[in-house]
Design a protein around this motif. Structure first.
Motif, PDB file in Angstrom:
ATOM      1  N   PHE A  45      59.758  -8.903  15.072  1.00  0.00           N
ATOM      2  CA  PHE A  45      60.602  -7.812  15.056  1.00  0.00           C
ATOM      3  C   PHE A  45      60.727  -7.202  13.484  1.00  0.00           C
ATOM      4  CE2 PHE A  45      61.772  -9.894  18.735  1.00  0.00           C
ATOM      5  CZ  PHE A  45      61.692  -8.868  19.839  1.00  0.00           C
ATOM      6  N   GLU A  46      60.800  -6.017  13.491  1.00  0.00           N
ATOM      7  CA  GLU A  46      60.628  -5.365  12.132  1.00  0.00           C
ATOM      8  C   GLU A  46      62.131  -4.515  11.832  1.00  0.00           C
ATOM      9  OE1 GLU A  46      57.091  -2.922  12.240  1.00  0.00           O
ATOM     10  OE2 GLU A  46      55.799  -4.586  11.378  1.00  0.00           O
ATOM     11  N   ARG A  47      62.272  -4.161  10.740  1.00  0.00           N
ATOM     12  CA  ARG A  47      63.546  -3.540  10.401  1.00  0.00           C
ATOM     13  C   ARG A  47      63.174  -2.093  10.205  1.00  0.00           C
ATOM     14  NH1 ARG A  47      62.809  -7.935   8.014  1.00  0.00           N
ATOM     15  NH2 ARG A  47      61.723  -6.971   6.176  1.00  0.00           N
ATOM     16  N   THR A  52      63.150   7.858  10.859  1.00  0.00           N
ATOM     17  CA  THR A  52      61.942   7.950  10.267  1.00  0.00           C
ATOM     18  C   THR A  52      60.883   6.951  11.108  1.00  0.00           C
ATOM     19  OG1 THR A  52      62.113   6.529   8.591  1.00  0.00           O
ATOM     20  CG2 THR A  52      62.836   8.532   8.087  1.00  0.00           C
ATOM     21  N   GLY A  53      61.415   6.030  11.745  1.00  0.00           N
ATOM     22  CA  GLY A  53      60.372   5.031  12.424  1.00  0.00           C
ATOM     23  C   GLY A  53      59.569   4.237  11.379  1.00  0.00           C
TER      24      GLY A  53
END
Length: 295
Positions: A45-47, A52-53
């Protein structure tokens, strides 16, 4: 050997007892990891910035608390440091209370206090005195940067430290609609109350905690023994859950013990092929060495 979570002194009155805080529970909960169903690879999982995505690097992340919906107060590192408690080296007993006056809903997490070297005398003195007067000490302890409310109680040969919830974190039962009043107001006759008491008495036994087991975990382990696990070392990710490895290794161990591996079945297949080749005509048998020689 288990390592102490915290080391310092247990202070009550003018007596200081060097102790180490050891965990009083075992982490046996099952942790699940999400995998991609197509190739059985773990998900990471990314931050992501909600507007903005785009992915946000760690250096650009700050802490804040939400005081109103989508309204935040940014907290700097200096603010956290100044608000953190200063005492980190002692469990300060502030008062002693009867064991029964602390409601069960206050207790949160158990620890075991282990005396330091040459500190047995003070440890035993406090333990036996607490048993004699049937009281527990209410104290505060700082672990890392957080201050906790706790209770120090004597149990068998140990002094145990029980984390307590602050009353602000508890929901008062009176906030819910509960039946109050006497049994007669609910048309419960004395005979029915007596029968209910007899029923409960007939079900009463001595407390034997070892007879209880996490049935969900037990059943899941049994299911895992018949489930095919991909035997592949997944690459470590920065955000990977740390409690997943234990579960996977546990299942793999069960598979190794209770399920035959393909390597054990291979000899049976080879024997079958050899038997089939023996029955084959001589013409086919002569071709096999030539192919082997060509290779």
């Amino acid at each position: 050997m288990a390592r102490p979570i915290w080391s310092g002194t247990l202070s009550f009155g003018l007596l200081n007892v060097p102790v180490s805080l050891m965990s009083g529970e075992r982490k046996v909960d099952i942790g699940f990891r999400m995998l991609d169903s197509r190739d059985k690879k773990p998900m990471c999982f990314e931050r992501i910035n909600a507007d903005t995505g785009e992915e946000v690097p760690w250096k650009d992340i700050i802490k804040a608390f939400e005081y109103h919906k989508v309204s935040y107060v940014v907290v700097e590192k200096e603010d956290i440091a100044s608000a953190s408690p200063q005492t980190h080296e002692s469990i300060d007993v502030e008062t002693f209370v009867d064991r029964d006056v602390i409601g069960l809903h206050f207790y949160e997490k158990p620890y075991v206090l282990v005396p330091g070297k040459k500190a047995e005398k003070g440890y035993v003195l406090l333990r036996e005195t607490q048993k004699k007067i049937a009281k527990v000490g209410v104290a505060r302890v700082v672990i890392r940067t957080r201050e906790y409310l706790c209770a120090v109680a004597a149990e068998d040969d140990a002094l145990v430290l029980l984390m307590l919830r602050y009353p602000q974190k508890l929901v008062e039962p009176s906030e819910y609609k509960l039946p109050d009043g006497k049994p007669s107001e609910y048309r419960i006759p004395a005979r029915e109350s007596e029968m209910a008491a007899n029923l409960l008495e007939s079900m009463a036994t001595s407390w034997q905690p070892e007879s209880y087991e996490d049935e969900f975990r037990k059943r899941l382990k049994a299911k895992g023994a018949t489930t095919r696990i991909i035997d592949e070392q997944a690459p470590e990710h920065e955000d990977a859950a740390t409690n997943v490895v234990d579960f996977m290794s546990l299942l793999q161990k069960i598979l190794d013990e209770n399920k035959r591996t393909p390597a054990r079945r291979a000899p049976a297949k080879k024997a079958k092929v050899a038997k089939k080749a023996a029955k084959a005509p001589a013409r086919k048998a002569t071709k096999t060495p030539r192919k082997a020689a060509a290779r």
